[in-house]
Motif scaffolding. Structure first.
Motif, PDB file in Angstrom:
ATOM      1  N   GLY A  71     -38.724  63.392 -92.699  1.00 59.94           N
ATOM      2  CA  GLY A  71     -38.089  64.661 -92.372  1.00 59.94           C
ATOM      3  C   GLY A  71     -36.769  64.408 -91.681  1.00 59.94           C
ATOM      4  O   GLY A  71     -36.539  63.343 -91.108  1.00 59.94           O
TER       5      GLY A  71
ATOM      6  N   GLY B 114     -40.976  72.697 -93.087  1.00 64.87           N
ATOM      7  CA  GLY B 114     -41.430  72.589 -91.708  1.00 64.87           C
ATOM      8  C   GLY B 114     -41.186  73.836 -90.876  1.00 64.87           C
ATOM      9  O   GLY B 114     -40.432  74.740 -91.249  1.00 64.87           O
TER      10      GLY B 114
ATOM     11  N   ALA C  79     -32.389  65.537 -87.429  1.00 63.11           N
ATOM     12  CA  ALA C  79     -32.776  66.898 -87.776  1.00 63.11           C
ATOM     13  C   ALA C  79     -32.113  67.910 -86.859  1.00 63.11           C
ATOM     14  O   ALA C  79     -31.472  67.565 -85.868  1.00 63.11           O
ATOM     15  CB  ALA C  79     -34.295  67.034 -87.685  1.00 63.11           C
TER      16      ALA C  79
ATOM     17  N   ALA D 196     -40.287  66.529 -95.788  1.00 59.64           N
ATOM     18  CA  ALA D 196     -40.306  67.782 -95.030  1.00 59.64           C
ATOM     19  C   ALA D 196     -38.875  68.235 -94.801  1.00 59.64           C
ATOM     20  O   ALA D 196     -38.018  67.433 -94.395  1.00 59.64           O
ATOM     21  CB  ALA D 196     -41.026  67.586 -93.691  1.00 59.64           C
ATOM     22  N   THR D 197     -38.600  69.488 -95.076  1.00 60.44           N
ATOM     23  CA  THR D 197     -37.271  70.048 -94.873  1.00 60.44           C
ATOM     24  C   THR D 197     -37.321  71.108 -93.780  1.00 60.44           C
ATOM     25  O   THR D 197     -38.380  71.646 -93.462  1.00 60.44           O
ATOM     26  CB  THR D 197     -36.728  70.685 -96.161  1.00 60.44           C
ATOM     27  OG1 THR D 197     -37.629  71.722 -96.582  1.00 60.44           O
ATOM     28  CG2 THR D 197     -36.597  69.641 -97.262  1.00 60.44           C
TER      29      THR D 197
ATOM     30  N   LYS E 247     -44.948  65.696 -86.061  1.00 62.13           N
ATOM     31  CA  LYS E 247     -43.560  65.245 -86.176  1.00 62.13           C
ATOM     32  C   LYS E 247     -43.272  64.262 -85.052  1.00 62.13           C
ATOM     33  O   LYS E 247     -43.529  64.563 -83.882  1.00 62.13           O
ATOM     34  CB  LYS E 247     -42.598  66.432 -86.059  1.00 62.13           C
ATOM     35  CG  LYS E 247     -42.581  67.378 -87.240  1.00 62.13           C
ATOM     36  CD  LYS E 247     -41.596  68.525 -86.962  1.00 62.13           C
ATOM     37  CE  LYS E 247     -41.464  69.440 -88.152  1.00 62.13           C
ATOM     38  NZ  LYS E 247     -40.574  70.602 -87.858  1.00 62.13           N
TER      39      LYS E 247
ATOM     40  N   ILE F 136     -44.903  62.889 -89.786  1.00 62.27           N
ATOM     41  CA  ILE F 136     -43.553  63.097 -90.311  1.00 62.27           C
ATOM     42  C   ILE F 136     -42.594  62.288 -89.456  1.00 62.27           C
ATOM     43  O   ILE F 136     -42.443  62.553 -88.258  1.00 62.27           O
ATOM     44  CB  ILE F 136     -43.149  64.586 -90.285  1.00 62.27           C
ATOM     45  CG1 ILE F 136     -44.099  65.418 -91.128  1.00 62.27           C
ATOM     46  CG2 ILE F 136     -41.713  64.754 -90.769  1.00 62.27           C
ATOM     47  CD1 ILE F 136     -43.843  66.920 -91.029  1.00 62.27           C
TER      48      ILE F 136
ATOM     49  N   LEU G 168     -39.318  61.878 -88.231  1.00 65.80           N
ATOM     50  CA  LEU G 168     -38.214  62.835 -88.152  1.00 65.80           C
ATOM     51  C   LEU G 168     -36.948  62.144 -87.671  1.00 65.80           C
ATOM     52  O   LEU G 168     -36.878  61.672 -86.537  1.00 65.80           O
ATOM     53  CB  LEU G 168     -38.593  63.971 -87.207  1.00 65.80           C
ATOM     54  CG  LEU G 168     -37.719  65.215 -87.225  1.00 65.80           C
ATOM     55  CD1 LEU G 168     -37.807  65.921 -88.571  1.00 65.80           C
ATOM     56  CD2 LEU G 168     -38.142  66.162 -86.105  1.00 65.80           C
TER      57      LEU G 168
END
Length: 819
Positions: free
Chosen positions: A601, A395, A563, A622-623, A512, A558, A560
């Motif tokens: 993510g 990402g 994060a 997703a990283t 996201k 995504i 999320l």
């Protein structure tokens, strides 16, 4: 009698097609236009390792088969009387017979490959050494009525298809009954079975607009093992998806026409030639045995016939080649499955190169083949749409931390890298696009970030126009709480009606989200008010407005969780399933033709975390944080050194510059910096006071000397240079707004100084980061990845996917009671 036979999946190998693409340049260019990628590059070099992916394998083999046929015609002294193809190969046979043109066949095969890649979960296995009759009988007596026969490949090679549990249970049944081999196949679905009915119906509907012609030569149907009737062409191709491939009966029918028929394989490899030899041997033995019965009154002659029949059967090639006689297509697959690619202890010692089950080659059987691989994880359509080898996204990270080199490395490895355009000027973003496109000139995947700017919608709209003008096809939208005009315009301007009357899009939006209600807005059609405004202003056409009403704003979402940067501290196990269920409901409600993919993510820094995401139903992962500590990341060495030592507990929450006035928080690195403490203090002072003048003298002095390292007046002037006109207007009118602008100057400076690696600001670095990096550091401790200079974004992504697959295989074995 000459017969052309066309192979299907299992015959593909890197390098196939050779000089054919140059010889048939017009057809190669037509294939590229239909597929959207270079078919020559895929077949000859396969840089992203996609040739083994069903969605890519099928078009590739069709093209190579077709060009091989056209090349063969140039030198052939006679025309074939019959043609047949094994499963996918049947499309090549029908093309050779003139039932449809090259482009039509390729479009059919492309759709077929996508449907099969998205097949429902199931399994397949090859049974070697038993007759088909014995297999039917054993399935019936064993109560395994959920298993179907998928392929009758030869008299002693049969493939079965069905639910995973049933296929696993059948192994002991067949081995006890005397099967020489029982090989679970490395496939994602139960192909050629009743479980493909939904795919069959979709494909049948897809074929309706196409016009077929009467074949000019006789083509033998896989389903019937008899010649195709003109009015049954489409039905036969649809039925093929749920019916077994009757290859043994097909060859026996042809041999019955002419026992000395010349059966020539047209395409890469010699898979069909081997099967034909086995079938012909049995066919010849049957004829000798029949002759023996006819001449029973002549014992000496009958004995000679019996001996001849036995010799024919004894001289058949073994069903499972071994040693150096392995077929080229097996070697091609083995290059993708090496011990060094499996750092864990679950390297599959047995491997089968098989998608449509033509050739089965077993390696030593000290261990069972892995059911899951790095490339099989995730949604097949997602990988096909983005031209990915892995269902993995690196990402975006602010101000080019996810840099041009990072995006390029990921794209070349078959991962999707997103450039971090947030906080950069338009000319800097334009330059980054040019550099990425120059490096990824063969159509490798990449995307650009689009950071929501509620304070400056004009800048957001200018950025999407830049993306559209520069041909950027993938945008990652972040920090959005609602759908905006800019996003809807970008979506609309990429829409078009393809040649089959379907709405297609050149622009993909991946968003996201941290809340289900935001996900719902993006998984719904564009707000009608925005659509009407854009239409009234002439920014979109009437047909684009109509198309928008039947599509979701986002192609992919995504979910999320915990994060780095902006986060609602959500838990993946809660957020992801909630959004996935909402997705299913919205797809049903709006009748979308295509499924929205939901990825995971936040918090993904170890194989276990990646595996958990896929087990929760993630279509991709997703990283972010782990990529910030790689050689390619566009931040300073000083930041990378600090991050390489971070632990899970070394993160903190601090006020966000973008949401300072409303108390928004971001997650940052807490170890080795005073930033979280100082930023929090500024937020509290802002909440308690109405202006900078209201601060006591000691506090004023500390902020100016220790935080800002400049006076309030200097900080205000610098902040105005980066502020919008509206922000400056508020600050001029309202002392509290002026204070907010000055305090945010410290937040912005702390982020910029970290990127620059300014040693004087080391204790005030603001570094967006989540605990996933700490988990990765702990996992990598004591290995070659402990130092950040050895970490590369593409290698980390592939490593996580491979180790996640290996971990899942070990867990499933443990839960099933295996050691």
């Amino acid at each position: 009698m000459l017969v052309y036979l066309f192979p299907g999946q299992g015959s593909q190998h890197k390098g196939m097609g050779g000089e054919l693409f140059g010889r048939f340049k017009a057809l190669t260019e037509e294939a590229d236009a239909i597929l959207g990628y270079s078919i020559e590059e895929l077949c000859l070099r396969d840089p992203r390792g996609l040739l083994a992916n069903t969605a890519y394998t099928q078009p590739a083999l069709y093209v190579v088969n077709a060009l091989t046929y056209l090349s063969r015609l140039e030198s052939a002294e006679r025309q074939p009387a019959y043609a047949a193809g094994h499963s996918l190969g049947e499309y090549s046979a029908l093309f050779a017979a003139g039932a449809f043109d090259f482009g039509t066949g390729l479009r059919l095969v492309q759709r077929r490959g996508a449907l099969m890649a998205a097949a429902p979960e199931g399994a397949m296995a090859a049974v070697i050494g038993l007759s088909a009759e014995s297999i039917h009988d054993l399935l019936d007596r064993g109560g395994l009525d959920g298993i179907d026969i998928a392929n009758y490949n030869s008299p002693t090679q049969t493939v079965i298809s069905g639910p995973k549990a049933d296929i696993a249970r059948a192994q002991s049944l067949f081995e006890t009954a005397g099967a020489s081999l029982y090989i679970p196949l490395n496939v994602s679905g139960p192909f050629h079975s009743r479980y493909m009915r939904e795919a069959r119906e979709s494909f049948e509907q897809f074929m309706r607009p196409f016009a077929f012609r009467k074949p000019s030569i006789t083509v033998i149907s896989n389903v019937e093992a008899r010649p195709y009737q003109e009015d049954r062409l489409k039905a036969g191709l649809a039925d093929q998806m749920t019916s077994p491939v009757r290859w043994t009966d097909t060859i026996r029918y042809l041999l019955g026409k002419d026992g000395e028929a010349d059966l020539e394989e047209i395409g890469p490899g010699n898979v069909l030639a081997k099967l034909v030899r086995a079938i012909r041997a049995e066919f010849d033995a049957d004829r000798l045995q029949q002759a023996q019965g006819v001449h029973a009154e002549h014992p000496a002659y009958a004995a000679r016939l019996e001996t001849a029949a036995a010799r024919v059967l004894d001289e058949r090639e073994p069903e499972v080649p071994s040693g150096t006689e392995q077929a080229p297509e097996l070697r091609a697959s083995e290059t993708q499955l090496k011990r060094e690619d499996y750092p864990g202890d679950n390297f599959p010692l047995r491997m089968v190169n098989e998608h449509e089950n033509q050739l089965l080659v077993a390696r030593p059987q000290e261990a069972d083949a892995s059911l899951i691989t790095a490339q099989s994880l995730g949604d097949a359509d997602f990988k096909a749409d983005y031209r990915l080898k892995y269902a993995y996204v690196a990402g975006a990270m602010y101000k080019g931390i996810s840099s041009v080199p990072l995006v390029v490395k990921c794209g070349r490895a078959g991962l999707l890298g997103i450039f971090g355009s947030g906080g950069l000027r338009l000319d800097e973003i334009d330059q980054a696009i040019a550099e990425i496109q120059a490096e990824l000139e063969s159509g490798e995947p990449y995307g650009m970030n689009l950071l929501h700017r509620p304070d400056d919608p004009a800048l957001e709209e200018a950025l999407v126009r830049l993306y559209a003008d520069r041909g950027v096809g993938v945008v990652e939208a972040s920090s959005y709480l609602t759908v905006t005009r800019a996003l809807v315009w970008y979506k609309a301007r990429g829409l078009y009606m393809d040649e089959n009357g379907r709405i297609a899009g050149r622009h993909k939006i991946m968003v996201k989200v941290t809340r289900p209600e935001v996900a719902e807005a993006f998984m719904s059609p564009a707000p009608e008010l925005i659509v009407r405004d854009l239409l009234r202003e002439g920014l979109i056409a009437a047909e684009e407005a109509q198309w928008l009403r039947g599509l979701p704003v986002a192609d992919d979402v995504i979910a999320l969780s915990d994060a780095g940067g902006h986060t609602d501290q959500g838990a993946m196990a809660v957020l992801l399933p909630a959004i996935a269920r909402m997705r299913d409901e919205l797809v049903r409600r709006h009748g979308y033709a295509k499924r929205i993919r939901v990825g995971a993510g936040g918090g993904i820094g170890t194989p276990e975390a990646a595996a958990a995401a896929f087990m929760l139903g993630a279509d991709f992962i997703a990283t972010g944080s782990i990529n910030q500590c790689t050689a390619e990341a566009g931040t300073s060495d000083a930041v990378k050194e600090l991050l390489a030592r971070a632990q899970v507990q070394d993160m903190a929450y601090a006020p966000s510059a973008a949401g300072f006035e409303i108390g928004a928080k971001v997650q940052v690195a807490g170890r080795g910096t005073f930033f979280p403490y100082r930023a929090d203090k500024l937020a509290k002072l802002y909440a308690m006071h109405e202006s900078l003048d209201a601060l006591d003298e000691q506090t004023r002095e500390a902020i100016q000397s220790k935080y800002l390292r400049q006076s309030f007046e200097e900080a205000y002037e610098a902040a105005k240079a980066a502020a919008t006109r509206e922000e400056i207007g508020r600050a001029e009118r309202d002392p509290k707004a002026r204070m907010a602008l000055v305090f945010k100057r410290y937040l912005d400076l702390s982020a910029d100084k970290a990127l620059q690696g300014d040693p004087d600001w080391r204790t005030d670095y603001q570094i967006f980061c989540g605990p996933a990096l700490g988990a990765f550091n702990q996992w990598a401790k004591g290995t070659g990845l402990e130092g950040w200079r050895s970490r590369h974004a593409d290698e980390l992504g592939m490593l996580l996917m491979r180790e996640a697959a290996a971990w899942l295989n070990r867990r499933f074995e443990a839960m099933a009671g295996y050691r």
